[in-house]
Structure formats: structure tokens, C-alpha cells
Design an enzyme around this catalytic site. Sequence first.
Site, mmCIF file in Angstrom:
data_model
loop_
_atom_site.group_PDB
_atom_site.id
_atom_site.type_symbol
_atom_site.label_atom_id
_atom_site.label_comp_id
_atom_site.label_asym_id
_atom_site.label_seq_id
_atom_site.Cartn_x
_atom_site.Cartn_y
_atom_site.Cartn_z
ATOM 1 N N LYS A 183 0.854 -1.149 -0.029
ATOM 2 C CA LYS A 183 -0.261 0.163 -0.068
ATOM 3 C C LYS A 183 0.841 1.345 -0.003
ATOM 4 C CE LYS A 183 -3.386 -2.864 -0.226
ATOM 5 N NZ LYS A 183 -4.261 -3.406 0.647
HETATM 6 C C1 LIG Z 1 -5.233 -4.702 1.032
HETATM 7 C C2 LIG Z 1 -6.653 -4.493 0.955
HETATM 8 C C3 LIG Z 1 -7.468 -4.819 1.915
HETATM 9 C C4 LIG Z 1 -7.081 -5.576 3.349
HETATM 10 O O1 LIG Z 1 -6.203 -4.882 3.750
HETATM 11 P P1 LIG Z 1 -5.026 -5.750 5.116
HETATM 12 O O2 LIG Z 1 -4.398 -4.507 5.693
HETATM 13 O O3 LIG Z 1 -4.198 -6.523 4.352
HETATM 14 O O4 LIG Z 1 -5.837 -6.166 5.791
HETATM 15 C C5 LIG Z 1 -8.925 -4.856 1.822
HETATM 16 N N1 LIG Z 1 -9.385 -4.198 0.726
HETATM 17 C C6 LIG Z 1 -8.787 -3.856 -0.329
HETATM 18 C C7 LIG Z 1 -9.253 -3.310 -1.555
HETATM 19 C C8 LIG Z 1 -7.288 -3.982 -0.329
HETATM 20 O O5 LIG Z 1 -6.626 -3.798 -1.296
#
Ligand SMILES: *Cc1c(COP(=O)(O)O)cnc(C)c1O
Length: 394
Positions: A183
Amino acid sequence: MRTEFLPFSRPSITEEEIAQVSEVLRSGWITTGAKNAAFEKAFSEYTGAAGSVALASATAGMHLIFNALDLKAGDEVITPAMTWVSTVNLIVKSGATPIFVDIQRDTLMTNADLIQTKITNKTKAIVPVHFAGASLDLNPLRKLAIENEIPLIEDAAHAVGTSYHDEKIGKNGTAIFSFHPIKNLTTGEGGMFCSDDLDLVEKIRRLKFHGLGVDAFDRQMQGRSPQAEVLEAGFKYNLTDIAATLGISQLQRLDQMNQQREKLAQLYLKKLEEIPEILPLSIPTYPMKHSWHLFIVRLDIEKMQMSRDEFMADLKRENIGTGLHFKAVHLHKFYREQLGFQRGLLPNTEWNSDRICSLPLFPDMTEQDVDDVILAIKRVLKNDSVYFFSNPCF
Ligand SMILES: *Cc1c(COP(=O)(O)O)cnc(C)c1O
């Protein structure tokens, strides 16, 4: 061909950040404490959110909000199938029913018109996804949610630093961010719950740590006060201070990192104009600021005589990594075989699920890296057509 593999994503971590993490490790306090409080405060200041709660992941945030909404059997939650599986898994685990809503073909995002057709008297929540760094068109979504008195929970995992009109995602309403390593801001693993509803913020804060009323105490000075009582049954989804210290620094660098993403994305857009088989997403026309979390393209597979998976494998042989965000949730084995979902339910979602591919994009990438990707794509497409026309088996 590149000699060194180019991953589709790589976290940007500075030496200073490594030193800051080491400092926390040496400090005698490594779990939730002062760094968490500072990270939450800085995140609220950055987004304009009334309250922020740091969490172990975005998935944890989604679990907590579903719990706070008392999601249970018989309830329905409207969400796209073009999303990460975490949201839908949690809906299913709560006993509720996921109601999949289709997306717009060229932004991968759903909208109020599509969602409206899915609302019933069982709808307990609407969970749309800000996709790839672009913002949902929030005003019509908010209007729909208010008119129907249904909570709108924004999956903002891709949208840290994204703005809608002149407001940062997270400022108004309820949004959940992810700090997973791919992210735009990372804490290793982590997440943030933001809301303008301070009662809800306090409930999430309590639920994230066993349902303890710890915030009556000074958490930083006293740690886990032994006098704290369980006010309701909760979970354990707190973030460590090791991670939070990384978050504080990453947040300070976020705009700069997102600017670098933007620069690279613009370069991709320009260079891809020469390759008609590769179709980038379109950028919404309402006022927003893109954070370029992912650079997603769709492949004109009919023209290419090659599947998306073959394209990804060929690029890997050229030392170029790619990602898939996402294979439609309803087409995963469990959802097909156990819950009976089938192809044909969501035309735009399925069309994209077969054709999308995320090209490398991360702040420490160079313009030369973009050139390498473009060159590799051209080579893959050319090799394929040579093979196609020279192979008598076709
Ligand atoms: C990465 C992601 C998540 C989950 O995030 P985590 O921190 O790994 O639990 C949820 N929704 C979307 C669209 C994502 O890309």
C-alpha cells in the site's frame, strides 16, 4: 532484457525509518503506546478525520465495524466482487449474505446507481471500494446511504492520500485504510479506522482491545491498567509501537511518495498510447486527487490471441513482475462451490477479472524502470504474434 527482476511493488523504507524502529526496539516499550497515539493524531491531522484508531490490519478494521454494526445471519451487505477477499470473507463468517454489486467497466468502481438496485430491507451496510488510488464518487453514495439509513463504510485500502473534491478520504464518513507492504503507506502490516462519528470511534477503540475500557486511563503512562474492566466482549487487533513509528514517518513522506507515483503513472500513460492492446483504466471526471496506488491495465486479449495469465508469465520471463488486483471474489473456488456463485452475475467485474494486470509502480522506481516495462511489453506482444502467425497449429 533487464538483468535484475523488477517487482510490481516494493515498500519504500529509509535508513532513518530503520533507525526509528531500532529506537523503539531499544526503548523498553514495543507494543501499543505513545507511538500509536502519535500516529493516530498525525493521521487525523492529515486526513481531517475527527477520530482515528490504529489497527493490526484493514481486515481487522472491517471485522470490528461489522461487529459494531452487529452483523448477523439474515443481514445483507452490498459490496463489489472486484475487491480483496477479506471483506467478503468477513461478511460470510458473520453469517450474513454478501450482495455483489457490479462495477463501471473503466474505473473498476461501483456507484450509487448500481448500488441502489441492490438495496432491500435487509441491507445492513454498503461497502464500496476506492480503487487503485482513485476516489469513489462519494456525494451520490452518501445521499443514497442517508436516504435509506444504511451505514456507508468506505474501503479506503487503496486511498491513503486520495482526495474527493477538496476533502481527503477519511475526513467525512467512515473509512478503513490498509498499511500492508504494497500500500502507499506501510507499517509492515497495519490499518487505520477513521470516522466522523466519535461514539463509533470509541466503540472501535474498545473492541480492538478486548472490549476493555482502557481509555478511561492514561494508556501511555499506565500501560494496561489492571483496574480496566471489560465493557463488552472484544478482539485483539491493536498495532505495535514498532509498526506505528514507521507509520508516523511514512505519513510525513506520503505526499512526496504519492507525487513520485503520479509522475511514473503519467509516464506510463504517455508511453502506453503506442500500444493499442493495453488499455489503462480511465480517470474519473469528478474533482479528485489520485494517489496512484496501482497502475492497472486491461489487455485486449481478443486482439492479442493470448490470455492475461500468459502475458503475466511472459513478462516474468522478461524479469518484470506484475500483480492481479483482483480476481473477482465470486469466482474463487469457495464462492463458486460452497456458495453457488456463477459467471454471468457481474458482467463488468468478470470482463475485467479476465483482463486486468497491475504493472510495477512504487515510489523508488525510476523512469528507466518504466521504459524497461514498456519495452518488455512490446517484446512479449511481438513474440506472441510471431508465434501465432508462424505456428501451423493455430
Ligand atoms: C489490501 C486490501 C485490503 C486488506 O488490507 P489488510 O491491511 O491486508 O487487511 C482490503 N481491501 C482492499 C481493496 C485491499 O486492497
